[in-house]
Design a protein around this motif. Structure first.
Motif, short mmCIF file in Angstrom:
data_model
loop_
_atom_site.label_atom_id
_atom_site.label_comp_id
_atom_site.label_asym_id
_atom_site.label_seq_id
_atom_site.Cartn_x
_atom_site.Cartn_y
_atom_site.Cartn_z
N TYR A 82 0.83 -1.20 0.00
CA TYR A 82 0.00 0.00 0.00
C TYR A 82 0.87 1.25 0.00
N PRO A 84 -0.07 4.95 0.37
CA PRO A 84 -1.26 5.77 0.60
C PRO A 84 -1.12 7.19 0.09
N HIS A 88 2.37 8.91 4.14
CA HIS A 88 2.48 8.31 5.48
C HIS A 88 3.85 7.72 5.77
N ILE A 89 4.86 8.51 5.51
CA ILE A 89 6.23 8.13 5.89
C ILE A 89 6.32 8.22 7.42
N PHE A 90 7.06 7.31 8.05
CA PHE A 90 7.28 7.43 9.49
C PHE A 90 8.30 8.57 9.69
N GLN A 92 9.95 10.10 12.12
CA GLN A 92 11.14 10.05 12.98
C GLN A 92 12.05 8.87 12.65
N LEU A 93 11.64 8.03 11.70
CA LEU A 93 12.51 6.91 11.30
C LEU A 93 13.36 7.34 10.11
N THR A 101 10.71 -1.35 7.77
CA THR A 101 9.36 -1.68 8.25
C THR A 101 8.60 -2.45 7.17
N ARG A 150 9.14 1.27 0.24
CA ARG A 150 8.70 0.56 1.46
C ARG A 150 7.68 -0.52 1.11
#
Lengths: 236, 294
Positions: A82, A84, A88-90, A92-93, A101, A150
């Motif tokens: 997915y 989106p 919707h990247i993390f 703080q990572l 991930t 990702r």
């Protein structure tokens, strides 16, 4: 046999029903452009396929199995990737951690694998250069590459792409297009693509499906009709 | 001067206890927005497990054996609470508050029935007798041990979150639960691990409390209020903020005792927190993104 078969799919947000009786079948290895005006239910349909929105009615078959009641994590592990809207990247990572991930979709194989597979960095050389940078600090184009990378790290068979060209500069759009063509050819990915930019969609989609009022109102082959032929259906 | 230095040292040792008691609360609130009112009883369970370990394990190093027993025992109990209660009440925060409060009463009464209302003693081993003299003040070995355990726990937690795969998954769920699930992460399992980890650390805090006084059915209650204050002042779920707030509150309480007694010092600490969050409502470390910093 189709990879995905949706029959009578209904979904929404609480009492607000957004999708009504959606019927869609996707052949394995096909690319379908999902088009339509804003607010007709395209994003909700992808979210329902991913399991983020509940399936209120109907059935959803993926690779011969009923996935309609599975949580999103189980659908990811079944082979659905997915990307989106909004990416919707993390934040703080780091880039590498964001990509790691994605390995969760591989299940135990993902746990065993150390680090990001090389082929993701081969597809997106820019990500290799900035692998230590926090996701929240990236540009829109870099974040989009990261979101696609990702999803691909989990080796999906079905890839859901929600407006991958939104807010991305033209040269990155071309690069994303080239990558999607490449992964499609190499891995036989089945793709559903929401796209406002019809020329981009037509550049590699085999089929199109037009949504209106939460339903699929028209479907066809991109080879048979040009983007210009259906443009009036998505114009506001 | 010696009195001041002595109280600063005491402040750090109390801060270590606050930190061990508060870390679990901060972890579970940061990740799940769950307030576990039975967290104090995890300290109590840790204390009783230390007592039981010392009854069966011989030798001078039996306290060292009590640490993993208390950690694992409290963590398993926490996992049970999560599976039976917390998970079933997810998205119902008020019900979670009430249910865990009820559980805390049940656990207190259970301990009263098993061990009696009067506390049990955990005698510190001989190697923790005495202390070290620094700049003319005597630093008790027990309190140095507590500070050491708190530092070790903090370092372990930082390593776990920053260097391990489960730490990566915890941070991902914390930052974007929906997307984490869509990448294949089982967010429910991550919640369970974090909750159990938090209660396990509370179990360690219980062992530390047992070294300072008797273990009673209500031993956790006396530390749970400061622990909640630490979490609120720390920025609700921020690990860095929790550490800073524990040190600040430990020092405020301890230094206040230079001129007032312990009860008034507690009141002053509460007033300090109220004033602090009036001036800085976001806490020591603002945690706008809900990201677990390490």
């Amino acid at each position: 046999m189709p990879l995905v078969v949706m029959t009578g799919v209904a979904s929404g947000y609480g009492a607000a029903r957004v999708l009504h009786d959606v019927e869609l079948a996707l052949a394995a290895g096909s690319v379908t452009a999902l088009i339509g005006r804003n607010g007709v239910g395209k994003t909700t349909l992808l979210r329902t396929i991913m399991g983020i929105r509940p399936l209120d009615a109907g059935t959803m078959i993926f690779d011969g199995g009923d996935i309609g009641r599975l949580p999103p994590s189980a659908r990811a592990r079944a082979g659905i990737g997915y990307v989106p809207q909004g990416r919707h990247i993390f934040p703080q990572l780091t880039v590498a951690e964001n990509l790691e991930t994605g390995l969760s979709a591989l299940g135990p194989r993902g746990k065993a694998r150390a680090g990001v597979p090389d082929h993701i960095y081969d597809l997106f050389p820019k990500l290799a250069m900035i692998r230590g940078r926090k996701g929240g600090l990236l540009s829109g184009g870099e974040q989009q590459q990261l979101a696609i990378g990702r999803a691909l790290a989990g080796a999906p068979r079905l890839l859901l792409l929600d407006e991958p060209t939104e807010g991305v500069q033209p040269n990155v759009v071309q690069m994303i297009e080239a990558v999607l063509l490449k992964v499609r050819a190499e891995f036989g990915l089945t793709i559903i693509l929401i796209e406002q930019y019809l020329d981009f969609a037509w550049s590699f989609a085999d089929h199109y499906a037009v949504m209106d009022g939460g339903r699929i109102v028209r479907q066809g082959d991109t080879a048979a009709e040009s983007a210009a032929d259906v443009a009036h259906l998505v114009r506001i | 001067m010696e009195l001041l230095l002595g109280q600063v040292f005491n402040g750090f040792s109390v801060a270590s206890l606050y930190l061990l008691a508060a870390l679990g609360l901060a972890l579970s609130f940061g990740l799940m927005r769950v307030i576990n009112m039975a967290h104090g009883e995890m300290l109590m369970i840790g204390g009783y497990l230390a007592y039981l370990t010392l009854q069966v394990v011989p030798g001078p190093w039996r306290l060292v054996a009590a640490l993993p027993v208390a950690f694992v025992g409290a963590a398993l109990f926490g996992a049970l609470i999560h599976v039976v209660l917390i998970r079933r009440l997810s998205a119902r925060p008020l019900d979670t508050l009430l249910a865990t409060w009820g559980l805390s009463l049940i656990l207190q009464q259970g301990a009263r029935s098993l061990f009696g209302a009067i506390g049990v003693e955990v005698t510190a081993p001989a190697w923790l007798d005495g202390g070290i003299s620094v700049l003319g003040i005597e630093l008790p070995a027990v309190r140095l041990f507590i500070i050491g355990v708190a530092i070790a726990v903090l370092a372990g937690l930082a390593l776990l979150l920053s260097r391990t795969r489960i730490g990566l998954l915890v941070r991902a769920v914390n930052q974007d639960r929906m997307m984490a699930a869509a990448t294949g992460i089982d967010a429910g399992r991550v919640d369970l691990v974090v909750f159990a980890l938090g209660t396990g650390i509370a179990g360690l805090a219980g062992v530390m409390l047992a070294l300072l006084g008797p273990v009673t059915p209500t031993v956790g209650q006396s530390y749970i209020v400061p622990a909640f204050l630490v979490v609120v002042m720390g920025g609700l779920g921020s690990i860095r903020g929790t550490v800073a707030a524990a040190v600040i509150l430990g020092l405020v309480g301890s230094l206040a005792q230079i001129s007032v007694d312990a009860s008034v010092a507690q009141v002053l600490m509460l007033v300090f927190v109220i004033l602090f969050i009036q001036i800085r409502p976001e806490g020591v470390v603002a945690n706008k993104s809900r990201a677990l910093d390490v």
